[in-house]
Each structure stands twice: as C-alpha cells, then as structure tokens.
Design a protein around this motif. Structure first.
Motif, PDB file in Angstrom:
ATOM      1  N   THR A 335      17.531  22.696  33.108  1.00 42.34           N
ATOM      2  CA  THR A 335      16.382  23.276  33.667  1.00 42.34           C
ATOM      3  C   THR A 335      16.535  24.230  34.571  1.00 42.34           C
ATOM      4  O   THR A 335      15.579  24.845  35.213  1.00 42.34           O
ATOM      5  N   LEU A 336      17.736  24.574  34.862  1.00 34.75           N
ATOM      6  CA  LEU A 336      18.093  25.582  35.831  1.00 34.75           C
ATOM      7  C   LEU A 336      18.144  26.987  35.101  1.00 34.75           C
ATOM      8  O   LEU A 336      18.882  26.898  34.179  1.00 34.75           O
ATOM      9  N   PRO A 337      17.568  27.914  35.609  1.00 35.21           N
ATOM     10  CA  PRO A 337      17.445  29.101  35.084  1.00 35.21           C
ATOM     11  C   PRO A 337      18.904  29.770  34.935  1.00 35.21           C
ATOM     12  O   PRO A 337      19.813  29.940  35.989  1.00 35.21           O
ATOM     13  N   GLY A 338      19.280  30.178  33.656  1.00 41.49           N
ATOM     14  CA  GLY A 338      20.862  30.524  33.463  1.00 41.49           C
ATOM     15  C   GLY A 338      21.791  29.929  33.364  1.00 41.49           C
ATOM     16  O   GLY A 338      22.808  30.312  33.379  1.00 41.49           O
ATOM     17  N   TRP A 339      21.431  28.596  33.089  1.00 41.59           N
ATOM     18  CA  TRP A 339      22.382  27.608  32.922  1.00 41.59           C
ATOM     19  C   TRP A 339      23.351  27.788  31.823  1.00 41.59           C
ATOM     20  O   TRP A 339      24.460  27.204  31.780  1.00 41.59           O
ATOM     21  N   ILE A 368      29.177  23.609  36.108  1.00 38.43           N
ATOM     22  CA  ILE A 368      28.503  23.709  37.197  1.00 38.43           C
ATOM     23  C   ILE A 368      28.788  22.431  38.037  1.00 38.43           C
ATOM     24  O   ILE A 368      28.965  21.320  37.572  1.00 38.43           O
ATOM     25  N   HIS A 369      28.498  22.624  39.296  1.00 41.08           N
ATOM     26  CA  HIS A 369      29.158  21.699  40.018  1.00 41.08           C
ATOM     27  C   HIS A 369      28.615  21.633  41.370  1.00 41.08           C
ATOM     28  O   HIS A 369      27.832  23.103  41.780  1.00 41.08           O
ATOM     29  N   ARG A 402      24.199  30.514  42.086  1.00 40.61           N
ATOM     30  CA  ARG A 402      23.955  29.484  42.914  1.00 40.61           C
ATOM     31  C   ARG A 402      22.497  28.931  43.032  1.00 40.61           C
ATOM     32  O   ARG A 402      21.633  29.694  43.058  1.00 40.61           O
ATOM     33  N   TRP A 403      22.239  27.737  42.713  1.00 40.75           N
ATOM     34  CA  TRP A 403      20.966  27.092  42.702  1.00 40.75           C
ATOM     35  C   TRP A 403      20.721  26.295  43.796  1.00 40.75           C
ATOM     36  O   TRP A 403      21.777  25.339  44.124  1.00 40.75           O
ATOM     37  N   ILE A 404      19.549  26.016  44.253  1.00 40.27           N
ATOM     38  CA  ILE A 404      18.943  25.222  44.997  1.00 40.27           C
ATOM     39  C   ILE A 404      17.933  24.378  44.121  1.00 40.27           C
ATOM     40  O   ILE A 404      17.084  24.974  43.764  1.00 40.27           O
ATOM     41  N   ALA A 416      14.332  23.556  39.710  1.00 39.36           N
ATOM     42  CA  ALA A 416      14.916  24.716  40.419  1.00 39.36           C
ATOM     43  C   ALA A 416      14.007  25.196  41.618  1.00 39.36           C
ATOM     44  O   ALA A 416      12.690  25.344  41.306  1.00 39.36           O
ATOM     45  N   GLN A 417      14.515  25.376  42.711  1.00 41.73           N
ATOM     46  CA  GLN A 417      13.816  25.611  43.904  1.00 41.73           C
ATOM     47  C   GLN A 417      14.067  27.261  44.187  1.00 41.73           C
ATOM     48  O   GLN A 417      13.309  28.152  44.760  1.00 41.73           O
TER      49      GLN A 417
END
Length: 835
Positions: A335-339, A368-369, A402-404, A416-417
């Motif tokens: 669900t993270l853009p660009g995962w 990812i971590h 980097r994702w929040i 994803a925020q």
C-alpha cells in the motif's frame, strides 16, 4: 574584495572569566540574507578582546592534551523537574566525565556525587498524560518521579528495561528482552502482558517423523497411553493459562528464523507492533584487522565491520500482535507508493551497457525496513497518546524512499501519509517525526530542497510551517503542542540561532536568540526556559540560560576556557562566499590571513587549503569547530606567512538537498571543482601565489586530497592525506551505498569516485598519514594505494604510519608527529628557494 562586511562582536565581557553574564549582540539590526554567487558576503569574528599575545603559539602546545585549553561543558540537559541545569565535564588528566549541576540555574556548577546520578541521568523518559509523574530509566532500571519530586525505583536487576510507555489507565509499561510488563507506579506491582518467542509453538506430542515412529505409535499400547496422558496434561495447562488471570499470558510464537528488531506496546495495552527480520550480522568471520601493539607482545585480530561490496539487504516485516484475541497479522508494504518500483533502472541499464549487456527492468518488492533512529526521542514506531493510532517511519534499503505510514487495524494494512522520494538518496538526518495530537502528525522533510517542518492531519493535506533557503534542525514540540522550538541558519548559512514557530501555521519563525555563531538548545520540561550551548570561532562552547520569551537576554552560566588559551593571539577567520563557476550558490569558506596581511604587497603569499572530513559536515561556520587542532594549526600557519582556506565543498551539511546530493555517483568531482574555484579566488583576491599552494585533510578530506592531486595535477604543489579512503568499495554500507549505490549495481560510480583508479595522475608531493588500527577507514586502504603507486613507479610520495592509533588519534605524541610532518611538507614545497 567584499561588497559588505558583517562583524560578530565577541567582546571582553563574554570571554573574561571574572564577568557575571553577558549577551553578545550582532553589529547591526538585522543579518543580511544568505549570499548567492551574485552577492558575495563575508562574515568575520573579532579577535579575543582579552587576548594579549602573551602565550607562545607552538606546535607542541597545539597538539598537547586539550585539557590546557579548558574543559568545556558537554551534553548539557535539564533536570526532570526543569529546575536544574546539568552537563558533563572532563576530569583533568583523565578520560572520565563528571556530572555537574547548576542548582535552580543559579550560581556555580557543583559536582554530582555518584550516589545521586539516578536522580538526574535518564537514558529515556516518559511522561504520563493522565497522571502527574515522569518515568525514566537509568542504567537499565526503571524509576518514577512524582509531582512532589519523590522518586520510586521500580526495578533493580541486571536485565535492562527500555521502551517505556505511559498507559491510558495511569500505569507504566516497559520492555525487558522480548517480554512486556505493566507496572502500577504507586504500588510497584507488575504483571507480564506479553511475551514474544521465535520458536515453534509447543505441542502435546510430536508427530511421527518416519515409518518406524508411525508403526511404533500404532502397535505399542504403552506409547499410546503415554501420548494420551501428555495430550491431557497439555490441554489442562492451556486451559489453566487461559482461565486463571494470575498466570502469565500465552506467548506469541513467531517464525523461528526471525528475530525482534523493535516493538511498541499500545498505551491501551491491547496491541503490540513488532518489527522482525532475519538475523542481521554486521560482519563476517574474515572481517578482521591486525593490531601489532599489545601488552602481551603479540599480534591480535580485531573484529571490524563488513565492506559495502559485501553488503546484504536489510528487510524487516511489521507484525501486529493482538493481545485480546492472541492473534498475529503480518503487514505488507504494497500500500506504500513506489513499494515495487525499479528505482535504479537507469543506473543498472548504464552499467549493463558498459559491460555490453542488456537490462530488463521489472517491478518487484523492494527491501523495506524501519528508518534508522539517529537519536529521535521516540524512535521509528510511535503510538498516539490514547493508543488509537500508530505511525511508523520506513525507508527502502536502496536509499531512494522514506515513508510515514499509519496502521489501519481494522483493514490490517498500512496507510501512507507521506512519501519522500529522492533520485539521489534520502538524508539520514532531518527525519524527526511524531504526533501533534491524536489525529495529526508532524515531521521534518527535505521535500522542498531544505529541511523544514510540516504537519499533516491523518485525513488531510500536509501543511508546511517553515520555508526558505535554510535548514531546520533539532525540532522539539512544546508540551502544550503550541510551538515547535528549533535551531536554524536563517540569517546566514554559518550562523545558527534558536527559533520557535506556532504549530497551527499562524506565524512565521520567531527568533529567540541573537548571539551569532553556533547556538544549540535544550527546552526545559516546563517549556519556559532554554539551556543554550553557544560558541564562536574563537570561543569554545559555554552554557547560557534564558526564558523562552523572545526579548529576554541570555545569561552566561559557565566560564571554562583557560586563561592560557585566551592569552594566545588566535586568527579570527572570515567566512567568505567564494563564487562558484559551476552552481549559483557560493562556496562558503573560512579564510585565515596573517596579521600583517597586505593584498597589494609585491611578493605573493603561500597558501594552504584545509579539506574537512565526514563529507556531510559543515565547518565554514561562525561557531567553534570540532577541528580545533586544525583551527590552531591554521593560526600557526598564519604566523609563518601562509594564507589558509577551509571550505564547505559540495556535499557539505547546512546548505540544503541540492548541495548535499551534488556528489551522487561522482564523489570527488564537484568537490575538486570547488577546490579549483577556491584556489582561483585565493590567487585573484588574496594575492596568493598559484605555484605555492598546498592542501591537507583527514578521512573524507584525505580522500579529496588524493582526488585533487590525482585529477588536477599542478593545482597543489603538495598535499597530505590523513586516514584516507582510497577505494569506496572497502568502506561501510550505510554511508557509501547512499551516495554510490552498491558496487554490484553501480560499478561505474565506484570507479569514477575512488582515488586508486586515478593514481597515475600524481605529479606533486604527497604525504600519506595512516593509522594502523583504524576500524573506520581501514589501514588496508593506504596499503593498497601504496602498492598501486609502487607499480606506477611514482616516487615523490611518502607514508607515515601510526601503529597504536584508531581513526581519531588519541595520543598527543601522534598528533604532534603527524602535524610536524605536514608542516615540513608545506615548508619544503611551498617555500623553496626560487630562481
């Protein structure tokens, strides 16, 4: 030479140990904006007003044990109640640091007895929102300080407790190993609420493993009776644990091939979010370094980290542990853009084409971590105050995203925020984040090219609170969530002051200090006071105190600089914006000139260019430099007739994202271009002889010394490379892969950026200074380059080795030997008898 001049007045009152307090002011009502290539600005510091030039400046003095300069306050902080100022101070003649306290921020500092350390020192703290107490850990044990300042110790054992969490019912939780406990802070009664085990769940009987076991269990009645009894006992134990509330809860049994990375218990006590991964080793058996000087007279093998060429992916999984129904759910990253983007497609294609191969890009999950924690207050997984929402900060192992994200517990997925993508690499700093309130996040980001503050409602758009060509650092949210307090270089790239801005976006940043130089802060727990650490180029760090009100003047609290240091006539450097021939922004540079400097004299000056280390570090600022020996050495060079320059080349900290990432895939190219521009400036504006230029630097500065000598022969007559990187494939993973990717993906970048591939260009005098037990830049780096120079039949070079020194020298004798050699190199090559 300059269009305008800004002077930072230090003044005798600031420096004399007998004065009570002072607040140095800037000369002028407002600072000029940051300079561009069209607006070159010079900023300088006045000489020490108390300096009389009575002490002789010698190499022996400069490289002596730094105690002679004074023992300056370190790591200052507030007491938990916000009344007392504390700091550490080096004990004279020892490496021990004593804890000092200034009671009620008044009077002289007193040494804190070891027996009282647990009242002041906190490894981590947690404040209850529903009860009036602060919990903290000291040496791995848990303490609670109540409103009446009484302190209760809750644990006292060898097991280390951490991850404190204030619970919504007023209790406190902590983690011990892979177990989680909740304790009543008033009675001290504790209970285990969860345990995580990486092993198979227990069974009553093992299933038959082969033919013989199956036959035995079917034929022999005794075996059948034993298995039946075991099943009944197991069932009884399971029922007892489920129905009797006095027993520890049933553990969570997770994949036995994994290990726990981090975990956070919800303030409600109903869920745990856990990050797990396969076991991560920081080295292999062959990652060793010989140590030749030992007390037993023998050679030992020191363990060292692996090289970037041997890097292994770091991938973690997030698991929700539901303590109420005892279930576990693994979250996915889809669900993270660009995962699953192939973010290195163009880089890989370029490298494949260089080998005569084709590259087929494909989408597949990226490793990812959790974002690495560089001293954030609460880490990369944070619950909101009431335990209804959880936010995580994640990064891709390829360093491009980097994702929040928050967790949708009902949908069992990540939401994803904010996504921060960088085609170069995500900065490892400026990533602080947290909860503004239960439904709004705050974070720092380089999204617009500079580190700034943002807020974002979970179901709304992000709002930028600060903006401009400056860098926000060390943001701290006030307890009432009305203000962010932060450090920034708004008025000039080399001057950092303390500011605050309202969290609702209704105001612009408001300056709280106007000291000039470098000013860091600690906000008191009561939000009404600031503990300041302030320095200038000629004044080491000292502590100041002021209220959080903008108009209040800071009061100086410590006077630790020695009279001997103050009595030496140090050179006050100018900070000059040297025009760049490659980018619009100038190259900010500290310029040191001799006392009787004359730009119009007939004989041109010799000059030395210092190259700072670390790459991503700012040194051309108006504060005290961590390179204090080099600062003193530069004053000594001035007394011997040299002009000295110290530049913040591209890649340095403090100038925004584009300056930082200019070195992506080409370390040693933009920086050497900047060295050329600074060398041209010295000749054009400061009457420097272009045939009498030298350079030196350590670590990254040693690497750039090589690149300058190898790629621009003749630019410098001589150079000294200290503890230098010669081949980036041998450096560490975390730093190098950011800038050059991985060697197997981007061989081009490593060959373009490593000095060992350019050694044939050496024409000028070279001194290599190499510590032998350096576990940061291995001695092998220098050894391999020496062999390369031998094979290339180069002769105008020499090597000095330091058998007992690590990356940062420890022995004054080694410092003295190293800098005597550097000085000799310059004297012999930059001051020869000329025809």
């Amino acid at each position: 030479m300059v269009k305008s001049r800004l002077v930072i007045a230090i003044g005798a009152a600031l420096l004399a140990a007998s004065c009570a307090s002072t607040s140095p002011a800037n000369d002028g009502a407002a600072m000029a904006p940051a300079a561009t290539s069209k607006q070159v600005q010079t900023v300088s510091a006045d000489p020490l007003a108390s300096a009389q030039g009575t002490a002789e400046l010698t190499m022996e003095q400069i490289m002596a044990d730094p105690d002679w300069m004074g023992r300056f306050p370190e790591n200052a902080f507030w007491s938990l109640d916000g009344n007392d100022m504390l700091f550490y101070q080096k004990r004279e003649g020892s490496d021990i640091r004593d804890l000092k306290v200034i009671k009620n921020a008044q009077g002289d500092a007193q040494r804190v007895p070891l027996s009282d350390y647990h009242f002041y020192v906190a490894d981590e703290t947690e404040r209850s929102a529903v009860a009036d107490w602060i919990a903290y850990t000291y040496e791995g044990n848990v303490f609670v300080r109540f409103a009446d300042n009484s302190v209760r110790q809750l644990t006292r054992d060898e097991a280390r407790q951490h991850n404190l969490q204030a619970m919504t019912d007023g209790s406190l939780s902590y983690q011990q190993g892979n177990d989680f406990y909740v304790v009543d802070v008033n009675t001290g009664a504790s209970r285990q609420v969860a345990s995580i085990k990486f092993e198979d769940a227990p069974q009553a009987n093992k299933p038959a493993a082969d033919y013989l076991a199956r036959e035995e269990q079917q034929l022999i009645q005794f075996v059948q009776k034993e298995r039946k009894a075991a099943a009944e006992r197991f069932e009884r134990e399971q029922q007892l644990q489920a129905e009797n509330p006095t027993l520890a809860p049933k553990p969570f049994y997770l994949d036995k091939s994994k290990q726990l990375v981090d975990a956070r218990l919800s303030p409600r006590g109903d869920k745990i979010i856990a990050a797990i991964s396969e076991p991560q080793a920081w080295r292999e058996d062959g990652d060793i370094m010989p140590n030749y000087i030992n007390e037993d007279g023998r050679i030992s093998s020191e363990r060292v980290r692996r090289r970037v060429a041997d890097a292994k992916p770091n991938e973690q999984q997030l698991v929700i542990l539901d303590l109420q129904n005892h279930s576990d759910t693994t979250l996915t990253y889809n669900t993270l853009p660009g995962w699953n983007e192939d973010v290195l497609a163009e880089v890989k294609r370029e490298n494949h084409e260089a080998r005569g191969e084709d590259y087929e890009s494909e989408q597949k999950p990226r490793a990812i971590h959790l974002m690495a924690d560089w001293g954030w207050e609460n880490g990369a997984m944070q619950w909101n105050e009431d335990g209804t929402q959880l936010a995580v900060m994640l990064e891709a192992w390829d360093n491009k995203d980097r994702w929040i994200a928050t967790v949708d517990f009902a949908g069992k997925k990540l939401v994803a925020q904010d996504r921060l993508h960088d085609d170069a690499w995500i900065n490892y700093t400026h990533n602080e984040f947290g909860w503004l309130n239960t439904e709004t996040l705050w974070f720092m980001s380089e999204a617009d090219g500079y580190s700034h503050l943002y807020v974002k409602p979970l179901n709304g758009d992000r709002q930028q609170l600060t903006a401009g060509d400056y860098v926000v650092e060390t943001a701290e949210l006030s307890r009432d969530a009305e203000y962010f307090y932060f450090q920034a270089n708004i008025d000039h790239p080399g001057i950092y002051e303390v500011y605050r801005v309202k969290t609702d976006g209704s105001s612009k940043p408001e300056a709280l200090t106007d000291l000039g130089g470098m000013t860091a802060f600690e906000l008191s727990p009561t939000d009404d006071q600031l503990l300041l650490t302030h320095s200038t180029p000629l004044m080491p760090p000292e502590l100041y105190h002021k209220s959080t009100q903008p108009g209040d003047a800071p009061e100086r609290k410590t006077f630790t600089v020695s009279e001997k240091f103050l009595s030496i006539d140090w050179t006050a450097p100018d900070v000059v914006g040297v025009p760049s021939s490659h980018v619009e922004r100038p190259i900010y540079t500290r310029i040191y000139t001799p006392e009787d400097f004359d730009a119009d004299r007939a004989e041109a000056y010799p000059a030395v260019v210092f190259i700072h280390g670390a790459g991503y570090l700012q040194n051309a600022h108006l504060g005290w430099s961590n390179y204090f020996r080099e600062f003193m050495f530069h004053s000594l060079l001035n007394k011997h007739g040299y002009v000295v320059a110290d530049l913040d080349y591209r890649g340095s900290k403090g100038y925004g994202r584009d300056w930082r990432t200019a070195i992506y895939r080409q370390m040693g190219t933009p920086e050497v271009e900047d060295l050329v521009d600074v060398a041209d400036y010295l000749q054009r504006e400061l009457n420097v002889d272009g045939d009498r230029l030298g350079t030196y630097g350590g670590s990254y500065g040693g690497f750039l010394t090589f690149m300058a000598l190898f790629k621009e022969p003749g630019l410098f007559e001589a150079g000294s490379a200290l503890r230098p990187v010669t081949d980036w494939a041998h450096y560490n993973v975390g730093y190098t892969s950011n800038i050059l990717n991985l060697p197997q993906d981007d061989t081009i970048a490593y060959r373009r950026s490593s000095p060992i591939y350019f050694a044939e260009g050496l024409q000028d005098a070279l001194l290599i200074n190499a510590p032998m037990i350096d576990d940061n830049v291995f001695f092998q780096d220098s050894v391999r380059l020496v062999q390369r120079l031998i094979e290339l039949k180069k002769t105008d070079w020499e090597t000095a080795i330091y058998p007992v020194e690590p990356h940062g020298f420890r022995q004054p004798e080694s410092w003295l030997n190293e800098y005597r050699r550097i000085f000799k190199l310059f004297e012999e090559n930059l001051k020869p008898e000329r025809d």
